[in-house]
Design an enzyme around this catalytic site. Structure first.
Site, PDB file in Angstrom:
ATOM      1  N   ARG A 152    -105.538  45.889 -26.324  1.00 21.46           N
ATOM      2  CA  ARG A 152    -105.260  45.593 -24.717  1.00 21.46           C
ATOM      3  C   ARG A 152    -106.221  44.501 -24.311  1.00 21.46           C
ATOM      4  O   ARG A 152    -107.240  44.564 -24.913  1.00 21.46           O
ATOM      5  CB  ARG A 152    -105.100  46.929 -23.726  1.00 21.46           C
ATOM      6  CG  ARG A 152    -105.658  48.159 -24.102  1.00 21.46           C
ATOM      7  CD  ARG A 152    -106.992  47.966 -23.820  1.00 21.46           C
ATOM      8  NE  ARG A 152    -107.476  47.399 -22.554  1.00 21.46           N
ATOM      9  CZ  ARG A 152    -108.521  47.136 -22.292  1.00 21.46           C
ATOM     10  NH1 ARG A 152    -109.738  46.936 -23.072  1.00 21.46           N
ATOM     11  NH2 ARG A 152    -108.885  46.339 -20.913  1.00 21.46           N
ATOM     12  N   GLY A 153    -106.213  44.195 -22.845  1.00 25.73           N
ATOM     13  CA  GLY A 153    -106.870  43.198 -22.306  1.00 25.73           C
ATOM     14  C   GLY A 153    -106.473  41.818 -22.755  1.00 25.73           C
ATOM     15  O   GLY A 153    -106.216  41.526 -23.823  1.00 25.73           O
ATOM     16  N   ALA A 154    -106.544  40.773 -21.910  1.00 30.75           N
ATOM     17  CA  ALA A 154    -105.725  39.766 -22.102  1.00 30.75           C
ATOM     18  C   ALA A 154    -105.996  38.651 -23.194  1.00 30.75           C
ATOM     19  O   ALA A 154    -105.170  38.403 -23.688  1.00 30.75           O
ATOM     20  CB  ALA A 154    -105.693  38.797 -20.884  1.00 30.75           C
ATOM     21  N   ARG A 193     -95.672  42.650 -22.978  1.00 33.87           N
ATOM     22  CA  ARG A 193     -96.244  42.958 -21.816  1.00 33.87           C
ATOM     23  C   ARG A 193     -96.256  41.679 -20.910  1.00 33.87           C
ATOM     24  O   ARG A 193     -96.486  40.421 -21.498  1.00 33.87           O
ATOM     25  CB  ARG A 193     -97.945  43.222 -21.812  1.00 33.87           C
ATOM     26  CG  ARG A 193     -98.074  44.540 -22.714  1.00 33.87           C
ATOM     27  CD  ARG A 193     -99.498  45.202 -22.669  1.00 33.87           C
ATOM     28  NE  ARG A 193     -99.539  45.418 -21.340  1.00 33.87           N
ATOM     29  CZ  ARG A 193    -100.826  45.811 -20.936  1.00 33.87           C
ATOM     30  NH1 ARG A 193    -101.785  45.985 -21.700  1.00 33.87           N
ATOM     31  NH2 ARG A 193    -101.153  46.410 -19.689  1.00 33.87           N
ATOM     32  N   GLN A 252    -109.436  52.608 -18.177  1.00 34.08           N
ATOM     33  CA  GLN A 252    -110.108  52.058 -19.024  1.00 34.08           C
ATOM     34  C   GLN A 252    -111.565  51.607 -18.856  1.00 34.08           C
ATOM     35  O   GLN A 252    -112.570  51.528 -19.725  1.00 34.08           O
ATOM     36  CB  GLN A 252    -109.750  50.525 -19.066  1.00 34.08           C
ATOM     37  CG  GLN A 252    -108.075  50.208 -19.596  1.00 34.08           C
ATOM     38  CD  GLN A 252    -106.933  50.324 -18.617  1.00 34.08           C
ATOM     39  OE1 GLN A 252    -107.255  51.209 -17.573  1.00 34.08           O
ATOM     40  NE2 GLN A 252    -105.980  49.806 -18.870  1.00 34.08           N
ATOM     41  N   ASP A 296    -105.906  38.640 -15.812  1.00 33.05           N
ATOM     42  CA  ASP A 296    -105.148  38.892 -16.833  1.00 33.05           C
ATOM     43  C   ASP A 296    -104.271  37.476 -16.523  1.00 33.05           C
ATOM     44  O   ASP A 296    -103.359  37.146 -17.599  1.00 33.05           O
ATOM     45  CB  ASP A 296    -104.173  39.782 -16.840  1.00 33.05           C
ATOM     46  CG  ASP A 296    -104.784  41.342 -17.153  1.00 33.05           C
ATOM     47  OD1 ASP A 296    -105.731  41.725 -16.540  1.00 33.05           O
ATOM     48  OD2 ASP A 296    -104.619  41.523 -18.308  1.00 33.05           O
ATOM     49  N   ASN A 328    -105.447  40.916 -12.076  1.00 34.66           N
ATOM     50  CA  ASN A 328    -106.250  41.578 -12.896  1.00 34.66           C
ATOM     51  C   ASN A 328    -105.563  42.999 -12.500  1.00 34.66           C
ATOM     52  O   ASN A 328    -104.896  43.337 -11.822  1.00 34.66           O
ATOM     53  CB  ASN A 328    -107.845  41.464 -12.459  1.00 34.66           C
ATOM     54  CG  ASN A 328    -108.618  42.038 -13.453  1.00 34.66           C
ATOM     55  OD1 ASN A 328    -108.285  41.971 -14.891  1.00 34.66           O
ATOM     56  ND2 ASN A 328    -109.562  43.039 -13.051  1.00 34.66           N
ATOM     57  N   LYS A 329    -106.429  44.005 -13.104  1.00 37.97           N
ATOM     58  CA  LYS A 329    -106.198  45.636 -13.308  1.00 37.97           C
ATOM     59  C   LYS A 329    -106.151  45.997 -11.582  1.00 37.97           C
ATOM     60  O   LYS A 329    -106.710  45.589 -10.943  1.00 37.97           O
ATOM     61  CB  LYS A 329    -107.013  46.490 -14.037  1.00 37.97           C
ATOM     62  CG  LYS A 329    -106.784  47.856 -14.092  1.00 37.97           C
ATOM     63  CD  LYS A 329    -105.400  48.055 -14.890  1.00 37.97           C
ATOM     64  CE  LYS A 329    -105.224  47.501 -16.107  1.00 37.97           C
ATOM     65  NZ  LYS A 329    -103.761  47.557 -16.172  1.00 37.97           N
TER      66      LYS A 329
HETATM   67  O1  MRU Z   1    -103.660  46.922 -18.941  1.00 39.96           O
HETATM   68  P1  MRU Z   1    -104.985  46.263 -19.642  1.00 39.96           P
HETATM   69  O2  MRU Z   1    -105.708  47.171 -20.005  1.00 39.96           O
HETATM   70  O3  MRU Z   1    -104.551  45.198 -20.868  1.00 39.96           O
HETATM   71  O4  MRU Z   1    -105.600  45.517 -18.538  1.00 39.96           O
HETATM   72  C1  MRU Z   1    -106.700  44.769 -18.840  1.00 39.96           C
HETATM   73  C2  MRU Z   1    -107.523  44.065 -17.678  1.00 39.96           C
HETATM   74  O5  MRU Z   1    -107.045  44.002 -16.677  1.00 39.96           O
HETATM   75  C3  MRU Z   1    -108.641  43.309 -17.850  1.00 39.96           C
HETATM   76  O6  MRU Z   1    -109.526  43.575 -16.694  1.00 39.96           O
HETATM   77  C4  MRU Z   1    -108.378  41.709 -18.296  1.00 39.96           C
HETATM   78  O7  MRU Z   1    -107.298  41.822 -19.334  1.00 39.96           O
HETATM   79  C5  MRU Z   1    -109.486  41.117 -18.625  1.00 39.96           C
HETATM   80  S1  MRU Z   1    -109.904  41.343 -20.193  1.00 39.96           S
HETATM   81  C6  MRU Z   1    -111.156  40.395 -20.668  1.00 39.96           C
END
Ligand code: MRU
Length: 352
Positions: A50-52, A93, A202, A243, A253-254
């Site tokens: 996970r994470g973009a 996603r 996270q 994201d 973002n999250k």
């Molecule tokens: O749902 P996730 O854990 O994939 O969400 C991740 C985030 O929101 C991160 O802050 C974002 O992807 C930046 S990662 C460098």
């Protein structure tokens, strides 16, 4: 300084992908081996990876894993079947644009190159490796450019971050945590404050784990503490990842990031977004059209295996929110930090 080797969430090994299982950290540091594209799609969907940026890297390898299974020697038929693989990966996603960017880059490479199906397959693996290598270099550049725009005082900064935008969320090093790592290298870091980041935690599970691995001083906060901490003068800057960033700088973002940006503005704490150009969706003029993923409500109803509310409660579980550009002091990219309104100057540099 650091007792542990760097963390790489996605590793290509001989004929397969090794993913750190991020759903099990910090209790267990285990890996999952991926040989088929359907399994990669599942790993992205279930947030093993996970994470973009990390999702983008994983999707690149996923597309290659699908490509190598295609039996035909006919180029046109190969490209048609490759599109089916791509669509399966795209369905995992919706918000992190790096997923779509990496798939588009892989497909464009295949479409624009003449040659046998076998040579295209080799090229796709090379392109996936390139996406991964570039992301690592990009994150290091973001870190270095980020330090340049952090407040000049105090000498040692206290940085608040949300979710995990670290090595685990990228090819390695991280975006927001990349800025933290670079600040530390230059002896400009006092401490990281990590929001726990409900519902998936996270921040509590991954950001603190990364910091502890490297001996970075870290304090865990619950999501509602930011305003109080800022009022006490405990925070010098907020740095978060992204994201998907629209052309005007509005940033998805999250969930909870938007709250944090409002709170930061109210306390005159600068709020930075750190992200590679691959996270910018120049096709979207603003954030209103960014698709927001809604996840299973059990994530809200439970903490771990424990249900925290009575039956009969209704739930809402958007995984991301959109922070308006006007709340963002600068967007830190690998090409430098710009005010959100000036992001478009980098559009020509985006490789797709
Ligand atoms: O749902 P996730 O854990 O994939 O969400 C991740 C985030 O929101 C991160 O802050 C974002 O992807 C930046 S990662 C460098």
């Amino acid at each position: 300084m650091s007792g542990n080797p760097p963390v790489y969430p996605v590793v290509w090994k001989e004929d397969r992908v090794i993913l750190i299982d991020q759903t099990r950290l910090p209790a267990e540091h285990t890996v999952v081996e991926i040989r088929r594209y359907e399994d990669m799609a599942e790993a992205i969907k279930t947030m093993i990876v996970r994470g973009a940026p990390a999702i983008g890297v994983a999707a690149g390898y996923g597309l290659y894993l699908g490509a190598r299974e295609i039996q035909t020697h006919d180029r046109t038929a190969f490209l048609t079947q490759l599109e089916t693989v791509a669509e399966t990966l795209r369905q995992t996603r919706p918000t992190a644009v790096n997923l779509f960017w990496a798939i588009a880059r892989m497909l464009n490479t295949a479409r624009q190159t003449l040659g046998s199906v076998e040579s295209l397959k080799t090229l796709l693996l090379e392109t996936a490796k390139t996406i991964q290598r570039e992301d690592l270099q990009t994150c290091e550049a973001i870190g270095d450019r980020g330090v340049e725009v952090l407040p000049a005082t105090p000498e040692k900064l206290r940085i608040l971050t949300h979710c995990n935008a670290g090595a685990l969320a990228t090819a390695g090093y991280g975006t927001a945590l990349g800025v933290v790592r670079s600040a530390r290298k230059r002896d400009r870091l006092e401490r990281v404050y990590a929001d726990e980041t409900r519902p998936r935690l996270q921040g509590a599970k991954l950001t603190t784990w990364e910091c502890i691995q490297e001996g970075i001083p870290v304090t865990l906060l619950t999501d509602g503490m930011a305003a109080h901490c800022m009022k006490q003068g405990m925070i010098d800057a907020v740095v978060v990842g992204a994201d998907r960033i629209a052309a005007n700088g509005d940033t998805a973002n999250k969930i909870g990031t938007y709250n944090l940006a409002i709170v930061a503005q109210a306390h005159q704490v600068p709020f930075f977004v750190a992200a590679p150009l691959s996270t910018v969706d120049f096709e979207l003029p603003n954030g209103s059209e960014i698709p927001i993923e809604e996840r299973d409500v059990s994530e809200v109803a439970r903490v771990g295996q424990t249900t925290i509310c009575p039956s009969g409660v209704e739930f809402y579980n958007p995984a991301f929110d959109v922070t308006p550009a006007e709340l963002i002091a600068a967007i830190i990219t690998e090409y430098g930090a710009v005010s959100p309104g000036n992001l478009q100057q980098f559009q020509a540099k985006q490789v797709v």
